[in-house]
Design a protein around this motif. Structure first.
Motif, mmCIF file in Angstrom:
data_model
loop_
_atom_site.group_PDB
_atom_site.id
_atom_site.type_symbol
_atom_site.label_atom_id
_atom_site.label_comp_id
_atom_site.label_asym_id
_atom_site.label_seq_id
_atom_site.Cartn_x
_atom_site.Cartn_y
_atom_site.Cartn_z
ATOM 1 N N MET A 211 18.496 21.343 69.395
ATOM 2 C CA MET A 211 18.240 22.518 68.752
ATOM 3 C C MET A 211 19.739 23.396 69.914
ATOM 4 O O MET A 211 20.064 22.985 71.008
ATOM 5 N N TYR A 212 20.407 24.309 69.190
ATOM 6 C CA TYR A 212 21.410 24.587 69.924
ATOM 7 C C TYR A 212 21.022 26.765 70.050
ATOM 8 O O TYR A 212 20.657 26.469 68.872
ATOM 9 N N ALA A 213 21.879 27.016 71.051
ATOM 10 C CA ALA A 213 21.929 28.298 70.815
ATOM 11 C C ALA A 213 22.739 28.887 69.337
ATOM 12 O O ALA A 213 23.655 28.557 69.698
ATOM 13 N N ALA A 214 22.205 30.242 69.089
ATOM 14 C CA ALA A 214 22.995 30.769 67.719
ATOM 15 C C ALA A 214 25.144 30.633 68.039
ATOM 16 O O ALA A 214 25.907 30.062 67.621
ATOM 17 N N SER A 215 24.678 31.541 69.482
ATOM 18 C CA SER A 215 25.661 31.371 70.138
ATOM 19 C C SER A 215 27.071 30.278 70.079
ATOM 20 O O SER A 215 28.512 30.409 70.077
ATOM 21 N N VAL A 216 26.469 29.448 70.463
ATOM 22 C CA VAL A 216 27.496 27.704 70.570
ATOM 23 C C VAL A 216 27.104 27.023 69.604
ATOM 24 O O VAL A 216 27.929 26.100 69.605
ATOM 25 N N LYS A 217 26.458 26.997 68.269
ATOM 26 C CA LYS A 217 26.324 26.091 67.025
ATOM 27 C C LYS A 217 28.028 26.091 67.005
ATOM 28 O O LYS A 217 28.682 27.207 66.366
ATOM 29 N N GLY A 218 28.078 24.333 66.224
ATOM 30 C CA GLY A 218 29.389 24.448 66.579
ATOM 31 C C GLY A 218 30.509 24.337 67.433
ATOM 32 O O GLY A 218 31.952 23.749 66.676
ATOM 33 N N ARG A 219 30.175 24.901 68.444
ATOM 34 C CA ARG A 219 31.491 24.939 69.323
ATOM 35 C C ARG A 219 30.772 23.814 70.316
ATOM 36 O O ARG A 219 31.716 23.028 71.406
ATOM 37 N N PHE A 220 29.258 23.328 70.718
ATOM 38 C CA PHE A 220 28.924 23.028 72.158
ATOM 39 C C PHE A 220 28.507 21.627 71.146
ATOM 40 O O PHE A 220 27.260 22.152 69.963
ATOM 41 N N THR A 221 28.065 20.607 71.623
ATOM 42 C CA THR A 221 27.418 18.982 71.114
ATOM 43 C C THR A 221 26.747 18.791 72.451
ATOM 44 O O THR A 221 26.973 18.380 73.380
ATOM 45 N N ILE A 222 25.069 18.649 72.233
ATOM 46 C CA ILE A 222 24.708 18.162 73.469
ATOM 47 C C ILE A 222 24.255 16.423 72.660
ATOM 48 O O ILE A 222 24.363 15.929 72.076
ATOM 49 N N SER A 223 23.991 15.685 73.890
ATOM 50 C CA SER A 223 23.602 13.968 73.712
ATOM 51 C C SER A 223 23.413 13.374 75.101
ATOM 52 O O SER A 223 23.186 14.409 76.001
ATOM 53 N N ARG A 224 22.479 12.278 75.165
ATOM 54 C CA ARG A 224 21.944 11.345 75.970
ATOM 55 C C ARG A 224 22.639 9.826 76.354
ATOM 56 O O ARG A 224 22.596 9.606 74.647
ATOM 57 N N ASP A 225 22.658 9.622 77.221
ATOM 58 C CA ASP A 225 22.510 7.961 77.148
ATOM 59 C C ASP A 225 21.588 7.588 77.955
ATOM 60 O O ASP A 225 21.668 7.667 79.158
ATOM 61 N N ASN A 226 20.432 7.582 77.245
ATOM 62 C CA ASN A 226 19.211 7.152 78.142
ATOM 63 C C ASN A 226 19.386 5.774 79.041
ATOM 64 O O ASN A 226 19.015 5.762 80.472
ATOM 65 N N ALA A 227 20.443 4.994 78.884
ATOM 66 C CA ALA A 227 20.983 3.666 80.122
ATOM 67 C C ALA A 227 21.187 4.191 81.311
ATOM 68 O O ALA A 227 21.290 3.657 82.084
ATOM 69 N N LYS A 228 21.667 5.344 81.125
ATOM 70 C CA LYS A 228 22.731 5.704 82.171
ATOM 71 C C LYS A 228 21.759 6.886 82.595
ATOM 72 O O LYS A 228 22.207 7.396 83.299
ATOM 73 N N ASN A 229 20.308 7.793 82.267
ATOM 74 C CA ASN A 229 20.561 8.258 82.103
ATOM 75 C C ASN A 229 20.606 10.312 82.661
ATOM 76 O O ASN A 229 20.412 10.598 84.204
ATOM 77 N N THR A 230 21.664 10.246 81.776
ATOM 78 C CA THR A 230 22.819 11.337 81.423
ATOM 79 C C THR A 230 22.810 12.225 80.351
ATOM 80 O O THR A 230 22.259 10.976 79.274
ATOM 81 N N VAL A 231 22.754 12.974 80.260
ATOM 82 C CA VAL A 231 22.771 14.115 79.158
ATOM 83 C C VAL A 231 23.997 15.098 79.155
ATOM 84 O O VAL A 231 24.579 15.001 80.625
ATOM 85 N N TYR A 232 24.668 14.498 78.792
ATOM 86 C CA TYR A 232 26.436 15.463 78.494
ATOM 87 C C TYR A 232 25.974 16.797 77.644
ATOM 88 O O TYR A 232 25.717 17.103 76.110
ATOM 89 N N LEU A 233 27.048 18.210 78.065
ATOM 90 C CA LEU A 233 27.455 19.028 77.255
ATOM 91 C C LEU A 233 29.035 19.014 76.705
ATOM 92 O O LEU A 233 29.899 19.471 77.844
ATOM 93 N N GLN A 234 29.082 18.715 75.559
ATOM 94 C CA GLN A 234 30.391 18.426 75.251
ATOM 95 C C GLN A 234 30.960 20.149 74.510
ATOM 96 O O GLN A 234 30.133 20.494 73.672
ATOM 97 N N VAL A 235 31.558 20.950 74.975
ATOM 98 C CA VAL A 235 32.063 22.047 75.039
ATOM 99 C C VAL A 235 33.997 22.407 74.605
ATOM 100 O O VAL A 235 34.371 22.016 75.146
ATOM 101 N N ASN A 236 33.228 22.960 73.379
ATOM 102 C CA ASN A 236 34.487 22.719 72.628
ATOM 103 C C ASN A 236 35.207 24.784 72.561
ATOM 104 O O ASN A 236 34.480 24.693 72.808
ATOM 105 N N SER A 237 36.296 24.676 72.459
ATOM 106 C CA SER A 237 36.858 26.101 72.257
ATOM 107 C C SER A 237 36.238 26.679 72.459
ATOM 108 O O SER A 237 35.584 28.217 72.380
ATOM 109 N N LEU A 238 35.897 27.082 74.110
ATOM 110 C CA LEU A 238 35.803 27.674 74.834
ATOM 111 C C LEU A 238 36.418 29.288 75.199
ATOM 112 O O LEU A 238 37.448 29.200 74.766
#
Length: 124
Positions: free
Chosen positions: A59-86
């Motif tokens: 789920m994304y806020a409208a202000s960041v949709k298309g620029r930000f991407t959230i993902s997770r690697d459960n094997a590493k217990n890590t969540v990422y937020l790729q933020v582009n076109s800042l």
């Protein structure tokens, strides 16, 4: 208990990209829905993005949709937020949060655990 540690923030120019990371520790952390929120100086904490425990729903806020991407690697217990076109208006402290439940939500009151935050500053 779940502990969350964010990293990856910094000072960048408009148009740049960053990847924020949130490492979780504690029992069952990998099954929890995770969210990213941000708080600009003098403003309320706003939802940015969320991901379900399995990673299958986002789920994304409208202000960041298309620029930000959230993902997770459960094997590493890590969540990422790729933020582009800042943009300068993306400047804020970015917080990672764990919900304690598998489904994603946008309401910060639904999240039980919070990290200390990482500063993102975008210059014009």
């Amino acid at each position: 208990q779940v502990q969350l540690v964010e990293s990856g923030g910094g000072l960048v120019q408009a148009g740049s990209s960053l990847r924020l990371s949130c490492e979780a520790s504690g029992r069952t952390a990998r099954s929890y829905a995770m969210g990213w929120f941000r708080q600009a100086s003098g403003k309320e904490r706003d939802f940015v993005a969320g991901i379900s425990g399995s990673g299958g729903s986002t789920m994304y806020a409208a202000s960041v949709k298309g620029r930000f991407t959230i993902s997770r690697d459960n094997a590493k217990n890590t969540v990422y937020l790729q933020v582009n076109s800042l943009k300068p208006e993306d400047t804020a402290v970015y917080y990672c949060a764990a919900r304690g439940y598998i489904l994603v939500a946008a309401d910060p009151d639904q999240y039980a655990y919070w990290g200390q935050g990482t500063q993102v500053t975008v210059s014009p």
